[in-house]
Design a protein around this motif. Structure first.
Motif, short mmCIF file in Angstrom:
data_model
loop_
_atom_site.label_atom_id
_atom_site.label_comp_id
_atom_site.label_asym_id
_atom_site.label_seq_id
_atom_site.Cartn_x
_atom_site.Cartn_y
_atom_site.Cartn_z
N TRP A 1 0.85 -1.32 -0.02
CA TRP A 1 0.07 0.07 -0.02
C TRP A 1 0.78 1.17 -0.03
O TRP A 1 0.72 2.07 -0.54
CB TRP A 1 -0.87 0.26 1.27
N GLU A 2 1.91 1.26 0.85
CA GLU A 2 2.71 2.40 1.02
C GLU A 2 3.54 2.56 -0.46
O GLU A 2 3.71 3.61 -1.23
CB GLU A 2 3.89 2.31 2.17
N LEU B 1 1.04 4.09 -2.86
CA LEU B 1 0.96 5.54 -2.49
C LEU B 1 2.16 6.36 -3.04
O LEU B 1 1.86 7.57 -3.68
CB LEU B 1 0.72 5.65 -1.09
#
Length: 71
Positions: A7-8, A11
């Protein structure tokens, strides 16, 4: 932990794309020109308010146009 790392990473990629888009937008805005004619004189003004061209080709030198609407 893998889900958070993925997810990071996603992002970070999205943020990089947003920054690239912002840079392209800033370049496009800087290229915006406005033209106005008054009393037979045509004036072109850039987004920063600098006169970039005139119909009668005045001598070189940049003039500032501050808060004066061209009609």
């Amino acid at each position: 932990m893998t889900d958070i790392q993925e997810w990071e990473g996603q992002l970070e990629q999205e943020l990089a794309e947003i920054r690239r888009s912002g840079d392209r937008l800033a370049d496009a805005v800087a290229a915006v020109r406005g033209r106005g004619e008054g009393r037979g004189v045509l004036v072109e003004v850039d987004a920063g308010g600098d006169i970039t061209d005139t119909a009668d080709k005045q001598p070189s030198g940049v003039c500032r146009l501050e808060h004066v609407p061209l009609v």
